[in-house]
Design a protein around this motif. Structure first.
Motif, mmCIF file in Angstrom:
data_model
loop_
_atom_site.group_PDB
_atom_site.id
_atom_site.type_symbol
_atom_site.label_atom_id
_atom_site.label_comp_id
_atom_site.label_asym_id
_atom_site.label_seq_id
_atom_site.Cartn_x
_atom_site.Cartn_y
_atom_site.Cartn_z
ATOM 1 N N GLN A 12 0.992 -1.112 0.219
ATOM 2 C CA GLN A 12 -0.021 0.056 0.015
ATOM 3 C C GLN A 12 0.939 1.122 -0.051
ATOM 4 O OE1 GLN A 12 -2.721 0.095 3.232
ATOM 5 N NE2 GLN A 12 -4.398 1.173 2.069
ATOM 6 N N LYS A 212 -10.394 7.625 -2.589
ATOM 7 C CA LYS A 212 -10.416 6.141 -2.307
ATOM 8 C C LYS A 212 -9.097 5.427 -3.140
ATOM 9 C CE LYS A 212 -13.644 5.186 0.645
ATOM 10 N NZ LYS A 212 -13.236 4.947 1.963
ATOM 11 N N GLU A 215 -5.889 6.175 -1.355
ATOM 12 C CA GLU A 215 -6.102 5.228 -0.010
ATOM 13 C C GLU A 215 -5.767 3.769 -0.299
ATOM 14 O OE1 GLU A 215 -9.096 7.821 2.702
ATOM 15 O OE2 GLU A 215 -9.945 6.020 1.825
ATOM 16 N N GLN A 216 -6.233 3.255 -1.391
ATOM 17 C CA GLN A 216 -5.986 2.022 -1.590
ATOM 18 C C GLN A 216 -5.124 1.647 -2.739
ATOM 19 O OE1 GLN A 216 -10.111 0.889 -3.118
ATOM 20 N NE2 GLN A 216 -11.174 1.444 -1.006
ATOM 21 N N HIS A 218 -1.871 0.656 -4.332
ATOM 22 C CA HIS A 218 -0.857 -0.210 -4.066
ATOM 23 C C HIS A 218 0.233 -0.174 -5.442
ATOM 24 C CE1 HIS A 218 -3.759 -2.198 -1.476
ATOM 25 N NE2 HIS A 218 -2.725 -2.921 -0.986
#
Length: 452
Positions: A12, A212, A215-216, A218
């Motif tokens: 992440q 989002k 935040e998510q 990777h």
């Protein structure tokens, strides 16, 4: 490198940046500085807001016995103090530093404009543009503002002012420093718009479509094991470096020795000042110096192995290839560095006897490397007539035989032990045996550097 020496995992983005903030992820000291400009930063932020891939990051697990580098935090990160990094960033410095400064630092990003002028910028995303525009236009929604968050004309007239949270809410400019903890800004945004259902709906869509994704997000992380050899780290760094920048042995050893508190760069600067006083030695580089030190260190190691009963072929070889230099220890350097300087000063006197007084007139500048090591390993009678005559013969055989014009490290490794043995009554060194000269060659020389 064996395939088991590295692993690949998706990690992440937010967690990687948090590791950088607390010093768990740092840079090896041989990494160059952060250089990305404002346009690169905005493009990177736009890609992440769309969940586009930005490439893998490569890290080295710290704590191995093979490799110890001096470490430093990402630019903008607080000093790590006694915190030792768990991982060192080999590839991805520009991207991770850009993201750390723009998303997590909480201060204006010190970057450059398209003309190279230094500027300070905060990064925002225009909520309405991000939702209304297509993906191809997303970069237009990423906005960078001056440090005071006030946009002015070249005459210093104010065009727009976003210097307070209320003005951000009104303009619907979301500060990307809040992207990993947006709840407080969201609450202020709702209060500013008096909980207007239309604005709440806009926020919900923006949160889903943009926040989002940050935040998510990777990133693929290739992690080299802590047992990766130093020469492999060097080779990997050069191959993955986007700028194609060659990592010199000097830079790598500087970072390695610095882990033990030794300043190789400072030491070389002092020695270089001494050499610069002698015209024939002015072009002797840091790499040349390390090659000479490595030759003496490996020669000494071979002598000790032979004295302990090792057979000739099994004893360590004398050499100064890149891999040999990367294995040079701090103790080996400090033991032989002064001897190399002594050998270089002796080499100047020897070359003067050959009527060579300036580096411009050296047929092969690289020949000073084995010459200096031979002279540094000799006793005080190095300039006795018999020794001087033999050295002159070896030197000019190398010149007229044109034996130092290509890859020379193997010959350097032979010259040191063979010439020393010859001076003590042994067989002629291969540089003399290999030398072949045709007088017609003199007719084809057209420039001073033709022999080289």
């Amino acid at each position: 490198m064996a395939i088991t020496s590295f692993g690949i995992e998706k990690e992440q983005l937010a967690e990687i940046l948090r590791e950088a903030r607390v010093g768990k992820a740092q840079l090896p000291d041989f990494q160059r500085g952060w250089v990305w400009d404002d346009a690169h930063v905005r493009g990177l932020l736009a890609s992440i807001s769309l969940a586009y891939p930005i490439g893998a990051v490569m890290m080295l697990r710290a704590g191995g016995d093979h490799v110890r580098f001096k470490q430093r935090p990402l630019e903008g990160a607080p000093p790590s103090g006694d915190e030792q990094a768990e991982r060192l960033i080999l590839d991805g410095q520009q991207r991770l530093t850009s993201l750390f400064q723009s998303l997590m630092l909480g201060e204006p990003v010190a970057t450059r404009d398209e003309r190279g002028k230094e500027i300070s910028r905060w990064y925002y995303i225009d909520m309405r543009k991000a939702l209304d525009s297509g993906e191809s236009e997303r970069e237009e929604a990423i906005i960078s503002l001056p440090a005071d968050r006030v946009v002015r004309t070249f005459r210093n007239q104010v065009i727009s002012d976003y210097s307070t949270s209320e003005k951000e809410y009104e303009a619907m400019l979301f500060p990307l420093t809040q992207v990993f903890h947006s709840a407080e800004w969201r609450s202020g945004f709702f209060r500013h718009w008096k909980y207007d259902p239309k604005q709440i709906k806009l926020w919900d869509q923006f949160e889903q479509d943009v926040i989002k994704r940050f935040e998510q997000y990777h990133i693929p992380v290739i992690e080299l094991s802590k047992d990766t050899p130093k020469e492999a780290v060097c080779a990997v760094f050069e191959k993955v470096n986007a700028g194609g920048v060659t990592l010199t042995v000097f830079e790598l050893l500087t970072a390695t020795f610095a882990a033990d508190g030794y300043e190789l760069r400072k030491d070389w600067a002092e020695r270089q000042r001494t050499l610069q006083q002698h015209r024939v030695l002015r072009d002797f580089s840091s790499t040349d110096f390390l090659q000479a030190v490595t030759l003496l260190s490996t020669w000494d190691r071979r002598k000790r192995a032979l004295a302990q009963g090792s057979q000739g072929e099994r004893a360590p070889a004398v050499g100064c290839r890149r891999t040999d230099m990367l294995k040079l220890s701090l103790d080996g350097y400090t033991t032989w560095a002064d001897q190399v300087v002594l050998g270089l000063l002796r080499a100047e006197r020897f070359l003067a006897k050959q009527h060579l007084f300036d580096t411009r007139f050296l047929p092969y500048g690289s020949q000073i490397i084995p010459l200096s090591t031979i002279l540094s390993a000799m006793d005080k009678d190095w300039d006795a007539q018999g020794n001087s005559d033999k050295l002159a013969r070896w030197f000019w055989c190398g010149v007229f035989g044109e034996l130092y014009g290509g890859t020379t490290e193997t010959r350097f490794g032979r010259d040191l032990p063979e010439v020393l043995a010859w001076l003590k009554g042994g067989p002629e060194p291969r540089t003399i045996v290999d030398a072949v000269f045709s007088k017609e060659r003199l007719l084809s020389l057209r420039t001073r550097g033709s022999a080289a």
